[in-house]
Enzyme design. Structure first.
Site, PDB file in Angstrom:
ATOM      1  N   GLY A 265       0.830  -1.199   0.000  1.00  0.00           N
ATOM      2  CA  GLY A 265       0.000   0.000   0.000  1.00  0.00           C
ATOM      3  C   GLY A 265       0.864   1.249   0.000  1.00  0.00           C
ATOM      4  N   SER A 266       0.271   2.335   0.438  1.00  0.00           N
ATOM      5  CA  SER A 266       0.947   3.630   0.403  1.00  0.00           C
ATOM      6  C   SER A 266       2.048   3.705   1.464  1.00  0.00           C
ATOM      7  CB  SER A 266      -0.095   4.717   0.678  1.00  0.00           C
ATOM      8  OG  SER A 266      -0.754   4.400   1.885  1.00  0.00           O
ATOM      9  N   GLY A 270       2.737   2.002   5.376  1.00  0.00           N
ATOM     10  CA  GLY A 270       3.991   1.390   5.832  1.00  0.00           C
ATOM     11  C   GLY A 270       4.417   1.895   7.203  1.00  0.00           C
ATOM     12  N   GLU A 287       5.727  -3.458   1.043  1.00  0.00           N
ATOM     13  CA  GLU A 287       5.796  -3.133  -0.399  1.00  0.00           C
ATOM     14  C   GLU A 287       4.977  -1.868  -0.588  1.00  0.00           C
ATOM     15  OE1 GLU A 287       7.564  -4.608  -2.628  1.00  0.00           O
ATOM     16  OE2 GLU A 287       8.017  -6.603  -1.826  1.00  0.00           O
ATOM     17  N   CYS A 321       2.426   0.610  -8.679  1.00  0.00           N
ATOM     18  CA  CYS A 321       3.500   1.107  -7.808  1.00  0.00           C
ATOM     19  C   CYS A 321       4.725   1.440  -8.643  1.00  0.00           C
ATOM     20  CB  CYS A 321       3.838   0.083  -6.735  1.00  0.00           C
ATOM     21  SG  CYS A 321       4.198  -1.534  -7.411  1.00  0.00           S
TER      22      CYS A 321
HETATM   23  P1  NAD Z   1      -3.652   1.978   0.738  1.00  0.00           P
HETATM   24  O1  NAD Z   1      -2.419   2.281   1.526  1.00  0.00           O
HETATM   25  O2  NAD Z   1      -4.751   2.977   0.747  1.00  0.00           O
HETATM   26  O3  NAD Z   1      -4.312   0.597   1.214  1.00  0.00           O
HETATM   27  C1  NAD Z   1      -3.602  -0.611   1.142  1.00  0.00           C
HETATM   28  C2  NAD Z   1      -4.224  -1.616   2.102  1.00  0.00           C
HETATM   29  O4  NAD Z   1      -3.957  -1.181   3.436  1.00  0.00           O
HETATM   30  C3  NAD Z   1      -5.742  -1.742   1.985  1.00  0.00           C
HETATM   31  O5  NAD Z   1      -6.119  -3.081   2.134  1.00  0.00           O
HETATM   32  C4  NAD Z   1      -6.225  -0.894   3.144  1.00  0.00           C
HETATM   33  O6  NAD Z   1      -7.524  -1.240   3.598  1.00  0.00           O
HETATM   34  C5  NAD Z   1      -5.166  -1.219   4.184  1.00  0.00           C
HETATM   35  N1  NAD Z   1      -5.086  -0.257   5.300  1.00  0.00           N
HETATM   36  C6  NAD Z   1      -5.343   1.061   5.282  1.00  0.00           C
HETATM   37  N2  NAD Z   1      -5.157   1.589   6.518  1.00  0.00           N
HETATM   38  C7  NAD Z   1      -4.758   0.582   7.327  1.00  0.00           C
HETATM   39  C8  NAD Z   1      -4.413   0.495   8.709  1.00  0.00           C
HETATM   40  N3  NAD Z   1      -4.450   1.555   9.521  1.00  0.00           N
HETATM   41  N4  NAD Z   1      -4.032  -0.709   9.202  1.00  0.00           N
HETATM   42  C9  NAD Z   1      -3.968  -1.791   8.389  1.00  0.00           C
HETATM   43  N5  NAD Z   1      -4.316  -1.780   7.079  1.00  0.00           N
HETATM   44  C10 NAD Z   1      -4.702  -0.600   6.551  1.00  0.00           C
HETATM   45  O7  NAD Z   1      -3.166   1.697  -0.784  1.00  0.00           O
HETATM   46  P2  NAD Z   1      -4.053   1.535  -2.084  1.00  0.00           P
HETATM   47  O8  NAD Z   1      -4.617   2.864  -2.472  1.00  0.00           O
HETATM   48  O9  NAD Z   1      -4.966   0.385  -1.959  1.00  0.00           O
HETATM   49  O10 NAD Z   1      -2.923   1.110  -3.141  1.00  0.00           O
HETATM   50  C11 NAD Z   1      -2.069   2.019  -3.769  1.00  0.00           C
HETATM   51  C12 NAD Z   1      -0.741   2.125  -3.050  1.00  0.00           C
HETATM   52  O11 NAD Z   1      -0.117   0.846  -2.945  1.00  0.00           O
HETATM   53  C13 NAD Z   1       0.243   2.968  -3.825  1.00  0.00           C
HETATM   54  O12 NAD Z   1       0.982   3.739  -2.922  1.00  0.00           O
HETATM   55  C14 NAD Z   1       1.124   1.942  -4.523  1.00  0.00           C
HETATM   56  O13 NAD Z   1       2.386   2.423  -4.898  1.00  0.00           O
HETATM   57  C15 NAD Z   1       1.214   0.889  -3.450  1.00  0.00           C
HETATM   58  N6  NAD Z   1       1.581  -0.399  -4.005  1.00  0.00           N
HETATM   59  C16 NAD Z   1       2.847  -0.866  -3.784  1.00  0.00           C
HETATM   60  C17 NAD Z   1       3.256  -2.067  -4.346  1.00  0.00           C
HETATM   61  C18 NAD Z   1       4.649  -2.580  -4.160  1.00  0.00           C
HETATM   62  O14 NAD Z   1       4.873  -3.753  -4.440  1.00  0.00           O
HETATM   63  N7  NAD Z   1       5.597  -1.767  -3.719  1.00  0.00           N
HETATM   64  C19 NAD Z   1       2.357  -2.817  -5.106  1.00  0.00           C
HETATM   65  C20 NAD Z   1       1.058  -2.331  -5.286  1.00  0.00           C
HETATM   66  C21 NAD Z   1       0.686  -1.116  -4.719  1.00  0.00           C
END
Ligand code: NAD
Length: 541
Positions: A265-266, A270, A287, A321
């Site tokens: 995720g974002s 992380g 990631e 990403c």
């Molecule tokens: P996001 O961070 O909004 O959400 C990702 C996941 O985290 C979701 O399942 C969300 O419900 C969960 N989440 C949110 N808040 C949380 C918390 N407090 N505790 C636990 N879980 C929580 O990301 P998104 O909008 O779904 O995806 C896009 C982001 O993901 C971009 O930043 C992209 O670069 C990144 N991404 C990275 C990779 C990689 O391999 N590096 C791959 C795909 C996406």
């Protein structure tokens, strides 16, 4: 928002396939889902539960904005039950010999082959990525499963030379436990697959919390897990808990039954995961976001570079990403390259992702459209100039925007951020050193690419003073990694590695073992402890 396009006048229009709504029913039907119905988003022990206790969420078709279905999410009691059942399944599964675990993953690979088209259509429908990319996503799962099957016979440690006479020093790997997989919307199948395929052969069980934006895709995948594992020793190895990050995600982060959380995720996510896991000494594979650059030198094959940049910046509507977000052009080719790039952007057909001719589908949500608009407003406020695109495309309720090219300055604060939309910043540089400095000057460190035909330029880019990213390519773009290599990035991208190479080690616990097959008890580093030695001799033991 209307762009002052300067170099060009945008003639973009959306190509909506009028049979889209008819397709929706067929796509959902393949997984027994009905448009507008309510389904369970919680599964454990080999089946879905009928009455999850969390709120009900809506999932939307990003092409039309219409509700696809309603999903009952996990409440706190469900998350706790899911973790408990996964822990119980682990007690059994870890005893299964790894090649037999591999056999289950082989059957999963076969099942994904059989369901590839059905699943690709569903990904395309709910996520909005074009069919070709959705098929590629399912193929990625098949590929990682195949890799994991081979890996199941190679979970080997090593024998290390011992400094002590008649001693054996070995390193071995054991199953770790229940792995929590928190995944993002943009790769709803492939990226979780990088984790579960390896985790399963490593002897772990899985609790999956997918994105709330793509719940139907995860329900379909869970169905495939059930079909394959039902009645086998892997029954119950996969569980699902759909729900908001603040509810389900947070509950998993603090649950000590989960020794490892793989979070995609974002960068903000992380930070949250790192803090929560550090508090309970848990392990994380992170990631996170990227801010990836392509550098094009004057000696490059510009034909290669153009298509790599278009695919990297426009593919998946800029929601990878590894999306190319910054283009660093050597000044001698700066203007001619931009002209060709804009000409290539004009050929990008935007519309229904289920239509084979479409190259760019919608963004995932209305929030994502707002992020695009705010990003562009901020870019202009900071001195950036839109030279192509820049408009939200309003037609039929879908979340469509134009892919956008912006002349920016590398030191604009917004260039340090990942705006998750198809916006490409362009900068001109005079030297490779300047290009490397700009490439490395952002908090993220995921993917990077250089286009050149010069050997020493290539070597400098790949040297320890070159790109600081986890992925550094030459004459290949920032997007589209193969699963054979370890995937991941440095700095704010989180440092995690997944998929191939030795990423499997992240899903196991390492044990170092010393075996003394002699009659003496020498201590390491030559330490003497005479009292004990004297006792041993006096006793004659
Ligand atoms: P996001 O961070 O909004 O959400 C990702 C996941 O985290 C979701 O399942 C969300 O419900 C969960 N989440 C949110 N808040 C949380 C918390 N407090 N505790 C636990 N879980 C929580 O990301 P998104 O909008 O779904 O995806 C896009 C982001 O993901 C971009 O930043 C992209 O670069 C990144 N991404 C990275 C990779 C990689 O391999 N590096 C791959 C795909 C996406």
């Amino acid at each position: 928002m209307t762009a002052d396009t300067g170099l060009t006048h945008s003639e973009t229009s959306i190509q909506l396939n009028h049979s889209h709504n008819a397709n929706v029913r067929g796509v959902l039907d393949a997984f027994g889902l009905k448009a507008g119905s309510t389904v369970s988003g919680v599964a454990y022990g080999g089946g879905f539960t009928s009455a999850p206790t969390g709120e009900t969420l809506e999932t939307h078709d990003p092409t039309t904005g219409e509700v696809l279905a309603y999903v009952k999410t996990a409440g706190h009691p469900d998350v706790s039950r899911v973790a408990a059942e996964a822990a119980k399944a682990f007690e059994r599964w870890r005893l299964v010999p790894p090649p037999q675990r591999g056999e289950i993953v082989r059957r999963l690979s076969d099942a994904f082959r059989r369901r590839k088209e059905d699943l690709a259509l569903l990904i395309s429908l709910e996520n909005g990525k074009i069919l070709s990319e959705a098929r590629g996503e399912v193929q990625e799962v098949i590929d990682i499963c195949d890799l994991a099957v081979g890996q199941s016979r190679q979970l080997f440690g090593r024998v290390i030379a011992s400094e002590r006479r008649d001693h054996q020093l070995i390193e071995q790997w054991h199953p770790l436990g229940v792995v929590g997989i928190i995944s993002a919307f943009n790769f709803p199948v492939a990226v979780p697959g990088w984790g579960w395929a390896l985790a399963l052969v490593c002897g772990d069980t899985i609790v999956w919390k997918p994105s709330s934006l793509t719940p139907l895709v995860s329900i379909a995948v869970q169905q495939i897990f059930h079909e394959v594992t039902g009645g086998t020793e892997a029954e119950g190895a996969f569980s699902l808990a759909i729900g908001r990050g603040g509810v389900v995600g947070e509950a998993l982060l603090s649950d000590t039954r989960l020794p490892l959380i793989q979070a995609t995720g974002s960068c903000g996510l992380g930070e949250r995961v790192s803090v929560a896991l550090a508090k309970r000494s848990g392990r994380a594979i992170l990631e996170l976001g990227g801010n990836n650059a392509v550098v094009v030198m004057a000696d490059a094959d510009l034909n290669l570079a153009i298509w790599a940049v278009v695919f990297g910046a426009v593919g998946t509507a800029g929601q990878r990403c590894t999306t190319t977000r910054r283009l660093i052009l050597h000044r001698p080719i700066h203007e001619p390259f931009l002209e060709r790039l804009i000409a290539a952007y004009r050929t990008v057909r935007i519309g229904d992702p289920l239509d084979e001719k479409t190259l760019m589908g919608p963004l995932i949500s209305l929030d994502a459209v707002s992020e695009y608009e705010h990003g562009l407003a901020e870019i202009q406020r900071q001195g950036g100039e839109i030279i192509y695109g820049g408009k939200v495309l309003v037609d039929g309720g879908g979340y469509f925007v134009e892919p956008t090219i912006v002349r920016s300055k590398a030191d604009m604060p917004i260039c340090r951020e990942e705006v998750f939309a198809p916006i490409l910043h362009v900068f001109a540089v005079d030297t490779l050193e300047e290009a490397i400095e700009i490439n490395n000057a952002v908090p993220q460190g995921l993917s990077s690419a250089l286009f050149t035909t010069n050997l020493s330029t290539t070597e400098r880019w790949l040297s320890s003073t070159g790109s600081d990213c986890g992925i550094a390519n030459v004459n290949a773009g920032t997007s589209g990694a193969e699963i054979g290599g370890a995937f991941g990035g440095e700095k704010a991208t989180g440092g995690g590695r997944q998929a191939g190479s030795d990423a499997w080690k992240g899903y196991m616990r390492r044990q170092t073992c010393t075996i003394n097959y002699g009659e003496d008890l020498p201590f390491a580093q030559g330490v003497r402890f005479e009292a004990e030695q004297a006792t041993r001799k006096r006793d004659g033991s």
